[in-house]
Structure formats: structure tokens, C-alpha cells
Design a protein around this motif. Sequence first.
Motif, mmCIF file in Angstrom:
data_model
loop_
_atom_site.group_PDB
_atom_site.id
_atom_site.type_symbol
_atom_site.label_atom_id
_atom_site.label_comp_id
_atom_site.label_asym_id
_atom_site.label_seq_id
_atom_site.Cartn_x
_atom_site.Cartn_y
_atom_site.Cartn_z
ATOM 1 N N GLY A 66 24.035 11.096 -12.321
ATOM 2 C CA GLY A 66 25.140 10.822 -11.593
ATOM 3 C C GLY A 66 25.045 10.319 -10.175
ATOM 4 N N ARG A 67 24.166 11.012 -9.417
ATOM 5 C CA ARG A 67 24.090 10.992 -7.943
ATOM 6 C C ARG A 67 22.682 10.113 -7.535
ATOM 7 N NH1 ARG A 67 23.709 15.433 -4.792
ATOM 8 N NH2 ARG A 67 22.393 16.437 -6.324
ATOM 9 N N PHE A 68 21.695 10.335 -8.196
ATOM 10 C CA PHE A 68 20.351 9.722 -7.869
ATOM 11 C C PHE A 68 20.012 8.755 -8.819
ATOM 12 C CE2 PHE A 68 18.376 13.871 -5.749
ATOM 13 C CZ PHE A 68 19.482 13.829 -4.758
ATOM 14 N N THR A 69 19.259 7.700 -8.185
ATOM 15 C CA THR A 69 18.880 6.577 -9.306
ATOM 16 C C THR A 69 17.389 6.479 -8.845
ATOM 17 O OG1 THR A 69 21.132 5.582 -9.381
ATOM 18 C CG2 THR A 69 19.036 4.213 -10.044
ATOM 19 N N ILE A 70 16.413 6.523 -9.866
ATOM 20 C CA ILE A 70 15.046 6.030 -9.702
ATOM 21 C C ILE A 70 14.797 4.492 -10.098
ATOM 22 C CG2 ILE A 70 14.348 6.916 -11.821
ATOM 23 C CD1 ILE A 70 11.595 7.774 -10.504
ATOM 24 N N SER A 71 14.123 3.698 -9.467
ATOM 25 C CA SER A 71 13.712 2.536 -9.737
ATOM 26 C C SER A 71 12.364 2.214 -9.339
ATOM 27 C CB SER A 71 14.696 1.454 -9.291
ATOM 28 O OG SER A 71 14.805 1.394 -7.987
ATOM 29 N N ARG A 72 11.888 1.171 -9.876
ATOM 30 C CA ARG A 72 10.461 0.726 -9.343
ATOM 31 C C ARG A 72 10.315 -0.851 -9.471
ATOM 32 N NH1 ARG A 72 6.181 3.300 -13.206
ATOM 33 N NH2 ARG A 72 4.772 2.323 -11.830
ATOM 34 N N ASP A 73 9.746 -1.124 -8.506
ATOM 35 C CA ASP A 73 9.302 -2.676 -8.282
ATOM 36 C C ASP A 73 7.652 -2.808 -8.324
ATOM 37 O OD1 ASP A 73 8.787 -5.346 -7.547
ATOM 38 O OD2 ASP A 73 10.246 -5.197 -6.013
ATOM 39 N N ASN A 74 7.231 -3.162 -9.572
ATOM 40 C CA ASN A 74 5.884 -3.062 -9.682
ATOM 41 C C ASN A 74 5.054 -4.220 -9.021
ATOM 42 O OD1 ASN A 74 5.586 -0.730 -11.436
ATOM 43 N ND2 ASN A 74 5.511 -1.966 -13.362
ATOM 44 N N THR A 75 5.613 -5.293 -8.589
ATOM 45 C CA THR A 75 5.145 -6.256 -7.665
ATOM 46 C C THR A 75 4.889 -5.871 -6.279
ATOM 47 O OG1 THR A 75 7.327 -7.151 -7.008
ATOM 48 C CG2 THR A 75 6.500 -8.029 -8.932
ATOM 49 N N LYS A 76 5.654 -4.751 -5.885
ATOM 50 C CA LYS A 76 5.355 -4.067 -4.504
ATOM 51 C C LYS A 76 4.776 -2.804 -4.736
ATOM 52 C CE LYS A 76 9.513 -6.576 -2.471
ATOM 53 N NZ LYS A 76 10.821 -6.256 -1.898
#
Length: 124
Positions: A66-76
Motif C-alpha cells: 500500500g506504500r511501495f510500488t514496484i514496476s519495470r521497463d524492459n525497454t530501458k
Amino acid sequence: QVQLVESGGGLVQAGGSLRLSCAASGRTFSFYAIGWFRQAPGKEDEFVAAISQTGSSTSYADSVKGRFTISRDNTKNTVYLQMNGLKPEDTARYYCAASSEWRPEMSFLQYNYWGQGTQVTVSS
């Protein structure tokens, strides 16, 4: 082999936000699930969050849900950890790690490659 470099740490007041980045080089980044761990002085490594190779699955420690969010951009070749509502107990050195496996909850032993970490300090 993959090399990982974390950035984005710093000093922030309680309630503030930071966004950590984990930049990868080397073998195909999209082959790897990425996890974030943290270690505070005198404490053991603590799992924070993880994301699958495609980004379709994520997992979080209860302490950061609820406080942290993980994400990724495989193009970068980059994974991000957006940290909002920071608390003094979030103070630690944050590391990203890469694993060729994916399960929602993997221990640090299942990660093959590690970065050097970035320090996050939250003042009260």
C-alpha cells in the motif's frame, strides 16, 4: 551475467517519497525477475518487493504494501521502486537483485546477481 546498479536513495522526512531505480546491463534483462531487499544496521536482509520477468506479477512485504510500488521497463532495462509514505523504520540500504526464477516469495538465496545498494534514510 547481469550487472545491477541502484540509484535514487537519499534523506527524506517521514511521510515523504523516493523512487529507487535498478539499472541492468549484460545479458537480456527480460530473462530476470527482480527483487528489492533492504538491510538496516544490525538487522538481517529483509525482502521488500519483487516483480516477474514480464512485470505481470508482483509481490510485496506486508510492511510496505500500500506504500511501495514496484514496476519495470524492459525497454530501458530498469526496475523502479516507488516509495510513498516513508517511515523512519524504512531506513536501510536498499539492494536490487536478479533471479532467473520467479515465485512470488523467494528468499535472497534464490537471487543470483546483486547490486551495491543505495542508502535510504527517513528522518522523523
